[in-house]
Design an enzyme around this catalytic site. Structure first.
Site: not given
Ligand code: FAD
Length: 556
Positions: A44, A285, A439
């Site tokens: 983020c 998941a 308020k």
């Molecule tokens: P992620 O945090 O994206 O992690 C997933 C990880 O899994 C990745 O690093 C990827 O490389 C890894 N991966 C995938 N497949 C494989 C595999 N087969 N083997 C090994 N590793 C793998 N959200 C907010 O609420 N507020 C914000 O201000 C905000 N700003 C953001 C700004 C940016 C630039 C970005 C990119 C996102 C932002 N988000 C924000 C969204 C937030 O970061 C995501 O919603 C959150 O990180 C999701 O978490 P996650 O664990 O699902 O995925």
């Protein structure tokens, strides 16, 4: 020997699950696989490094495998991609990203927190150098290097969502001339057009060129005016860009889950039950990769936000550790700063409620962030949606320079607690002049909605005014003459509130009167006077401020 838990994805959801699980179970073997070079990084924060607001790159690297090993006894393996899942044998195949070497790992529980991937538009020239997505630290580094080495002066940002807006703001902060291109007629899809209009005005006020209802159709080769591309838009316009940032949305990263035969939901996200278990009993998941229920509509949804991912990670850790824990639904509470304004939202917007055929009413209001007499008060444009019969709060949006986060968070909390609008009106919130009002804007939103639920007033929305005038309705402006002088709804009758009781005879009985003032408060009083004197009156919610703010939408 404890159970063996493998986690795929080492950022928001994955790392939350890993650390929580360690706190609950000292004996589990926990291995985290991350295909990228960094784990637990602040995705983020990436846009703010590009703009220079976050100056220290190291601050974005929240944790390292070494620190995670020391503090949590986690086996964290960056540059390790899980390439396949063999559910029947409870094994995964892992590819070492540096060497290509494959290994097999056994699990008792497997958690997928694979996140989302950027949507890549099928536009000729999209994969040329100088075109970037912003998802990871390496993406950020490449953007930073390109800008520096090419002395980039012009940027085109595709996509007016949260990341597109943050990127546009930060590139502008870095001194680039920025053009923001959005295919839809508004930026920030989670807001309704009437609220997004305020953000659009702020973007333009700050010198970012904003194209709405316009997309890129071709990236023509770079020339002496453009280091990356000359971007051709749907309307034929050509925009030279030294750098192009593409932020047109994300889709759940489900390739691994899909090839393992795990069930996907209607939206394409991984299907999970209330415990966040997939269709396989040993696989869980979380995060951007899963389909969730929308808190208000209950409909299957994809909502990519850091908060839900982190909380879901914790829930899965609880379940793996033997504590039954359920994830209910996602509200989509979100916020973004766009130059001097902040836009926040929670719950359902009007577009979503319309599409769901839901019964709803809307109040718009324009309270101050704190007591008007105390220096520095700034108006907040608020919109709240609620069920006009039960008073249930369905959603809220706010745009303003100060205090937006607090109001949206309070309303989100109220929604989570099942409070209705009359209880919102009764919330006891902290107050002293520098911070709020006796308020609070949240109380005022509750009161305005409660007046509707109790039948004290009927409302009219800005987009209904023109149609009602055509069917004979009269617009009554109860502002003072000096306020009317700076703009008025065409054809309106001006009678200041203070003179209304003495001038009732000037208004037609039996005709619908649409009353308005600046923000809707005085015209609410006017409606009370009129209805108790036998007139038929509706209050223009948000009044002239909302009506004026949406002029560009009305004119379309
Ligand atoms: P992620 O945090 O994206 O992690 C997933 C990880 O899994 C990745 O690093 C990827 O490389 C890894 N991966 C995938 N497949 C494989 C595999 N087969 N083997 C090994 N590793 C793998 N959200 C907010 O609420 N507020 C914000 O201000 C905000 N700003 C953001 C700004 C940016 C630039 C970005 C990119 C996102 C932002 N988000 C924000 C969204 C937030 O970061 C995501 O919603 C959150 O990180 C999701 O978490 P996650 O664990 O699902 O995925």
């Amino acid at each position: 020997m404890g159970m063996r838990v493998l986690i795929v994805g080492g950022v928001a959801g994955g790392m939350s699950a890993a650390t929580r699980l360690r706190r609950l179970d000292e004996s589990a073997e926990i291995v985290v696989f991350e295909r990228g070079p960094f784990v637990s990084f602040a995705n983020c924060g990436l846009p703010y490094y590009i703009g220079g607001e976050i100056a220290d790159r190291e601050k974005l690297l929240v944790q390292s495998p070494e620190r995670l090993r020391a503090a949590f006894n986690l086996d964290v393996r960056p540059l390790a991609e899980v390439a396949a899942i063999h559910k029947d044998k409870r094994e995964v195949e892992v590819r070492n990203v540096s060497t290509g070497e494959m290994t097999v790992e056994r699990y008792d529980h497997l958690l997928l927190s694979t996140g989302a991937t950027a949507v890549v538009p099928r536009i000729p020239g999209v994969d040329r150098p100088g075109h970037f997505f912003l998802r990871t630290i390496p993406d950020m580094d490449r953007i930073d290097t390109w800008i520096r080495e090419r002395h980039a002066k012009t940027a085109v940002v595709l996509g007016g969502g949260f990341i597109g807006l943050e990127a546009a703001e930060q590139l502008h902060r870095r001194g680039l001339s920025v053009t923001l291109v959005e295919k839809n007629p508004q930026v920030l899809g989670p807001l309704d057009p009437d609220m997004a209009a305020l953000v659009q005005a702020e973007i333009r006020k700050n010198g970012v060129v904003l194209h709405l209802s316009n997309g890129a159709v071709e990236f023509q080769p770079p020339d002496e005016t453009a280091a990356a591309s000359v971007v051709q838009l749907t309307n034929g316009e050509l925009i030279p860009a030294d750098i192009v940032i593409i932020g047109i949305g994300v889709k759940p990263e489900v390739s691994l889950a899909k090839s393992a035969g795990l069930k996907l939901g209607a939206t394409g996200g991984i299907a999970v039950d209330a415990h966040l278990r997939t269709s396989d009993p040993h696989i869980w998941a979380v995060g951007d990769a899963i389909e969730v229920a929308h808190f208000v509509t209950g409909k299957p949804s994809l909502i990519a936000l850091a908060g839900p991912a982190n909380r879901q990670g914790r829930i899965v850790a609880d379940n793996i550790a033997g504590r039954s824990s359920e994830y209910k639904a996602t509200m989509g509470t979100a916020i973004v700063r766009v130059f001097d304004l902040t836009a926040g939202c929670t719950g359902a917007n009007e577009k979503l409620l319309k599409a769901a055929n839901a019964k709803y009413q809307v109040v718009h209001l324009h309270p101050n962030s704190h007591a008007g007499y105390y220096p520095g008060a700034k108006p907040i444009a608020m919109k709240m949606l609620f069920d006009p019969e039960s008073g249930s709060i369905l959603g809220a949006q706010a745009v303003g320079a100060d205090g937006v986060d607090k109001r949206i968070d309070v309303i989100a909390t109220a929604m989570m607690g099942g409070l209705a609008v009359d209880e919102l009106a009764q919330l006891e919130l902290c107050y002293a002049p520098p911070f709020g009002s006796a308020k609070d804007p949240v109380n005022l939103a509750g009161m305005a909605a409660e007046n509707v639920v109790h039948g004290d007033v009927e409302l009219v929305q800005w987009h209904e005014v023109a149609g009602l005038i055509e069917t004979g309705a009269v617009v009554l402006d109860v502002r003072e003459p000096n306020e009317r002088a700076s703009g008025a709804i065409p054809g309106s009758i001006g009678i200041p509130l203070g003179e209304l009781r003495g001038r009732l005879g000037e208004l037609p009985k039996g005709t619908l009167i649409l009353a308005h003032c600046a923000s809707g408060q005085r015209s609410y009083n006017a409606c009370r006077v009129l209805t108790q004197n036998g007139y038929q009156c509706r209050n223009l919610t948000g009044s002239f401020k909302t009506w004026k703010a949406v002029q560009d939408i009305i004119l379309k």
